[in-house]
Design an enzyme around this catalytic site. Structure first.
Site, PDB file in Angstrom:
ATOM      1  N   CYS A  70      -2.248  32.579  13.298  1.00  0.00           N
ATOM      2  CA  CYS A  70      -1.904  32.794  14.729  1.00  0.00           C
ATOM      3  C   CYS A  70      -1.451  31.674  15.743  1.00  0.00           C
ATOM      4  O   CYS A  70      -2.075  31.722  16.744  1.00  0.00           O
ATOM      5  CB  CYS A  70      -3.355  33.604  15.356  1.00  0.00           C
ATOM      6  SG  CYS A  70      -3.628  35.024  14.322  1.00  0.00           S
ATOM      7  N   GLU A  71      -0.254  31.165  15.636  1.00  0.00           N
ATOM      8  CA  GLU A  71       0.406  30.208  16.159  1.00  0.00           C
ATOM      9  C   GLU A  71       1.788  30.205  16.128  1.00  0.00           C
ATOM     10  O   GLU A  71       2.323  30.406  15.058  1.00  0.00           O
ATOM     11  CB  GLU A  71      -0.077  28.712  15.567  1.00  0.00           C
ATOM     12  CG  GLU A  71      -1.577  28.469  15.616  1.00  0.00           C
ATOM     13  CD  GLU A  71      -2.109  28.204  17.207  1.00  0.00           C
ATOM     14  OE1 GLU A  71      -1.084  28.013  18.096  1.00  0.00           O
ATOM     15  OE2 GLU A  71      -3.427  28.254  17.483  1.00  0.00           O
ATOM     16  N   ARG A 131       2.638   7.814  -0.014  1.00  0.00           N
ATOM     17  CA  ARG A 131       3.538   8.774  -0.001  1.00  0.00           C
ATOM     18  C   ARG A 131       4.645   8.742  -0.883  1.00  0.00           C
ATOM     19  O   ARG A 131       5.034   9.523  -1.709  1.00  0.00           O
ATOM     20  CB  ARG A 131       4.256   8.942   1.681  1.00  0.00           C
ATOM     21  CG  ARG A 131       5.485  10.127   1.424  1.00  0.00           C
ATOM     22  CD  ARG A 131       6.204   9.950   2.943  1.00  0.00           C
ATOM     23  NE  ARG A 131       5.200   9.263   4.040  1.00  0.00           N
ATOM     24  CZ  ARG A 131       4.936  10.004   5.121  1.00  0.00           C
ATOM     25  NH1 ARG A 131       5.205  11.588   4.980  1.00  0.00           N
ATOM     26  NH2 ARG A 131       4.166   9.559   6.028  1.00  0.00           N
ATOM     27  N   TYR A 173      -0.306  13.986   2.353  1.00  0.00           N
ATOM     28  CA  TYR A 173      -0.468  14.396   3.758  1.00  0.00           C
ATOM     29  C   TYR A 173      -0.245  15.929   3.821  1.00  0.00           C
ATOM     30  O   TYR A 173      -0.242  16.456   4.962  1.00  0.00           O
ATOM     31  CB  TYR A 173       0.144  13.906   4.818  1.00  0.00           C
ATOM     32  CG  TYR A 173       0.038  12.057   4.560  1.00  0.00           C
ATOM     33  CD1 TYR A 173      -1.052  11.490   5.163  1.00  0.00           C
ATOM     34  CD2 TYR A 173       0.964  11.312   4.152  1.00  0.00           C
ATOM     35  CE1 TYR A 173      -1.227  10.112   4.970  1.00  0.00           C
ATOM     36  CE2 TYR A 173       1.068  10.018   3.977  1.00  0.00           C
ATOM     37  CZ  TYR A 173      -0.234   9.665   4.321  1.00  0.00           C
ATOM     38  OH  TYR A 173      -0.539   8.070   4.150  1.00  0.00           O
ATOM     39  N   ARG A 195       1.939  18.946   8.790  1.00  0.00           N
ATOM     40  CA  ARG A 195       3.037  18.011   9.061  1.00  0.00           C
ATOM     41  C   ARG A 195       4.086  18.575  10.196  1.00  0.00           C
ATOM     42  O   ARG A 195       4.329  18.037  11.030  1.00  0.00           O
ATOM     43  CB  ARG A 195       3.503  17.244   7.997  1.00  0.00           C
ATOM     44  CG  ARG A 195       2.601  16.732   7.273  1.00  0.00           C
ATOM     45  CD  ARG A 195       3.257  15.591   6.059  1.00  0.00           C
ATOM     46  NE  ARG A 195       3.957  14.571   6.834  1.00  0.00           N
ATOM     47  CZ  ARG A 195       5.527  14.661   6.840  1.00  0.00           C
ATOM     48  NH1 ARG A 195       6.042  15.513   6.287  1.00  0.00           N
ATOM     49  NH2 ARG A 195       6.140  13.594   7.401  1.00  0.00           N
ATOM     50  N   GLU A 203       0.902  -1.217  -0.060  1.00  0.00           N
ATOM     51  CA  GLU A 203      -0.139   0.037  -0.107  1.00  0.00           C
ATOM     52  C   GLU A 203       0.847   1.289   0.041  1.00  0.00           C
ATOM     53  O   GLU A 203       0.906   2.138   1.084  1.00  0.00           O
ATOM     54  CB  GLU A 203      -1.054  -0.101   1.247  1.00  0.00           C
ATOM     55  CG  GLU A 203      -2.086  -1.094   1.263  1.00  0.00           C
ATOM     56  CD  GLU A 203      -2.730  -1.404   2.506  1.00  0.00           C
ATOM     57  OE1 GLU A 203      -2.413  -0.585   3.309  1.00  0.00           O
ATOM     58  OE2 GLU A 203      -3.684  -2.118   2.557  1.00  0.00           O
ATOM     59  N   PRO A 204       1.586   1.496  -0.964  1.00  0.00           N
ATOM     60  CA  PRO A 204       2.323   2.933  -1.031  1.00  0.00           C
ATOM     61  C   PRO A 204       1.614   3.982  -1.343  1.00  0.00           C
ATOM     62  O   PRO A 204       0.438   3.787  -2.192  1.00  0.00           O
ATOM     63  CB  PRO A 204       3.116   2.619  -2.226  1.00  0.00           C
ATOM     64  CG  PRO A 204       2.729   1.606  -3.251  1.00  0.00           C
ATOM     65  CD  PRO A 204       1.796   0.395  -2.182  1.00  0.00           C
ATOM     66  N   TYR A 248       4.231  16.492  13.326  1.00  0.00           N
ATOM     67  CA  TYR A 248       5.258  15.340  13.719  1.00  0.00           C
ATOM     68  C   TYR A 248       6.730  16.003  13.553  1.00  0.00           C
ATOM     69  O   TYR A 248       7.606  15.207  13.585  1.00  0.00           O
ATOM     70  CB  TYR A 248       5.424  14.414  12.400  1.00  0.00           C
ATOM     71  CG  TYR A 248       4.154  14.011  11.846  1.00  0.00           C
ATOM     72  CD1 TYR A 248       3.633  14.060  10.544  1.00  0.00           C
ATOM     73  CD2 TYR A 248       3.305  13.520  12.813  1.00  0.00           C
ATOM     74  CE1 TYR A 248       2.412  13.430  10.217  1.00  0.00           C
ATOM     75  CE2 TYR A 248       1.943  12.852  12.625  1.00  0.00           C
ATOM     76  CZ  TYR A 248       1.584  12.848  10.830  1.00  0.00           C
ATOM     77  OH  TYR A 248       0.422  12.486  10.763  1.00  0.00           O
TER      78      TYR A 248
END
Length: 490
Positions: free
Chosen positions: A414-415, A332, A444, A383, A329-330, A387
């Site tokens: 605003c982060e 990415r 993703y 991401r 199941e590739p 991560y």
């Protein structure tokens, strides 16, 4: 300019070197067909980024259709060749969760791949694209009854069951319809992949799968995996196709895949003997890494296929069994490097940051870090904040002879964690209005996009043979307001 004499910043991570040429597009981060043209501008299939900006705006996901098709075909051809003498080839399921729209689903089918889905929405995309149910799989640790019924309505080739509770629900729904559900059992083989904790999925303490570890509290001390096999054989509404595992994502080393294959084949052989059943399929998942930065070293599809085939071949010989039909199941590894995100630079500022002083340089040494703000951010690439994912970036609208400056590319949200590229060397003369390109954003990024701060999600452009077309339209403010019932009822 020649950057060989330029010292790296003490603020840069150890892996980040000063590029020899700030204008170069470093392989293998970019799709085939992306290059810097004679005018110094990054172009894809001959289309310069300024033209894409003028036609479609920014932020913008820019995808090479030809590169996607080539990578999909490479996986299918490589795995079919490597496993030809073992099980007659491999069923390659593209992991739609990485990025899915109807155009991509049709490319997947054109190149001979199947499609893995994880929700009713993804099944709806597959149906709209005309993918036959037999070529589809459905994943997910918490499938609704509606999703299970939809899978049965579409006569899906497989439902990957994630727990004993779900197995019971699938069996009851199928039986109530007078039908049989084709099921694979997702197991957690306890293989710890070398990846981020949140995307390592085969260890025991997480939400996915059925544990292969023995449990003295279970009936007869069986593992959850064996309980599921035993239960599946007893249900009239279940056809047990085989076993499935997925050890994680963004993995470069083959040892985890090899160990998982060995463990699942041994378990499958033991279950078939103990319960007098035949499980004709085995899915070894995906998770193959891509290059987000110059130090990432992804493996070609053929190399992955040959390594996995060698393990399956030797393990089956040792166990004295016929190999089941293998599937993978590739996601990415197919779509990630096909795409870059195009941003426009806005504000810039430089701050001074304390860092460990060089020997003899004294205390309280500070070094500059430049913040380069762009017109997107965590709403189109979550991401980095999820991560701590690393990316790279390049000045795309022109070439530059300026010296390199350590930069942090940030978004407009605003982060404080709204970081697109944590550390990258960009030319010192980057200015407002310039275009930056961030490679490796096919997987993703759009799939995890949001409307935080009421930003509209970007569009996705597919480029092929010198022509660009929208395959996902970018949202407008009107799109956002149309869901606001206070506005709708005015």
């Amino acid at each position: 300019m020649d950057t060989s004499a330029v010292r790296s910043s003490p603020l840069a991570p150890d892996w980040l070197a000063v590029p020899e040429d700030l204008n170069a597009l470093q392989d293998p981060m970019w799709a085939a067909g992306v290059e810097r043209n004679d005018a110094g501008e990054v172009a894809i299939d001959g289309i310069p980024v300024s033209e894409l900006k003028a036609q479609f705006g920014t932020p913008l996901f820019v995808m090479s259709e030809s590169d996607f098709r080539s990578r999909a075909r490479a996986f299918k051809d490589a795995f079919d060749a490597a496993f030809a003498d073992i099980c007659g080839g491999v069923d390659v399921y593209y992991a739609g969760k990485s990025f899915l729209c109807t155009a991509v689903a049709s490319w997947v089918a054109d190149e001979g791949l199947r499609l893995d889905t994880c929700s009713g929405g993804e099944l709806a995309v597959a149906a709209r694209a005309g993918i036959p149910g037999a070529k589809l799989g459905l994943h997910g640790n918490n499938k609704s009854d509606a999703e299970i019924n939809r899978a049965l309505d579409m006569e899906l080739g497989r439902i990957v069951v994630d727990s004993l509770d779900e197995l019971d629900r699938v069996a009851k729904i199928a039986s109530s319809r007078g039908e049989t559900a084709k099921v694979m059992l997702r197991l957690t083989p306890g293989v710890h992949a070398h990846t981020h904790e949140f995307i390592a999925t085969a260890h025991e303490d997480q939400k996915f799968g059925l544990s292969m570890a023995g449990d003295s509290t279970a009936e007869a001390g069986l593992s959850a995996a064996e309980e599921a096999v035993a239960a599946a054989t007893s249900y009239a509404g279940i056809e047990l196709l085989g076993l499935h595992c997925h050890i994680g994502s963004q993995i470069f080393e083959p040892d985890g895949f090899e160990l998982a294959a060995e463990k699942l084949l041994a378990f499958q052989a033991a279950m078939q003997e103990k319960y007098s059943i035949v499980m004709p399929e085995l899915d070894l998942g995906g998770g193959y890494g891509i290059a987000y930065t110059p130090v990432d070293t992804p493996r070609p599809a053929a190399e992955i296929a040959e390594a996995m085939a060698a393990v399956v071949r030797s393990t089956c010989a040792r166990l004295g069994i016929k190999s089941p039909r293998i599937s993978i199941e590739p996601g990415r590894a197919i779509v990630g490097s096909t795409t870059f995100t195009l941003y426009e630079v806005g504000t810039l500022k430089t701050v001074r940051v304390d860092a460990e002083a060089d020997a003899g340089a004294g205390e309280n040494v500070t070094y500059p870090r430049r913040y380069v703000s762009v017109d997107g951010g965590m709403s189109d690439n979550a991401r980095p904040v999820l991560y701590d994912a690393d990316y790279s970036a390049i000045l795309a609208s022109r070439s530059s002879a300026a010296e390199p400056q350590l930069s942090r590319v940030v978004g407009k949200h605003c982060e404080s964690g709204d970081i697109v590229v944590r550390d990258v060397y960009l030319p010192a003369d980057v200015a407002a209005g310039d275009l930056l390109a961030v490679p490796g954003t096919g997987a993703y990024c759009w799939a995890l996009s949001s409307n935080y701060n009421y930003l509209a999600r970007p569009g996705v452009v597919a480029v092929r043979d010198g022509a660009a077309r929208l395959i996902v339209r970018g949202e407008t403010e009107e799109d956002l307001l149309n869901r606001d019932m206070g506005v709708a009822n005015v």
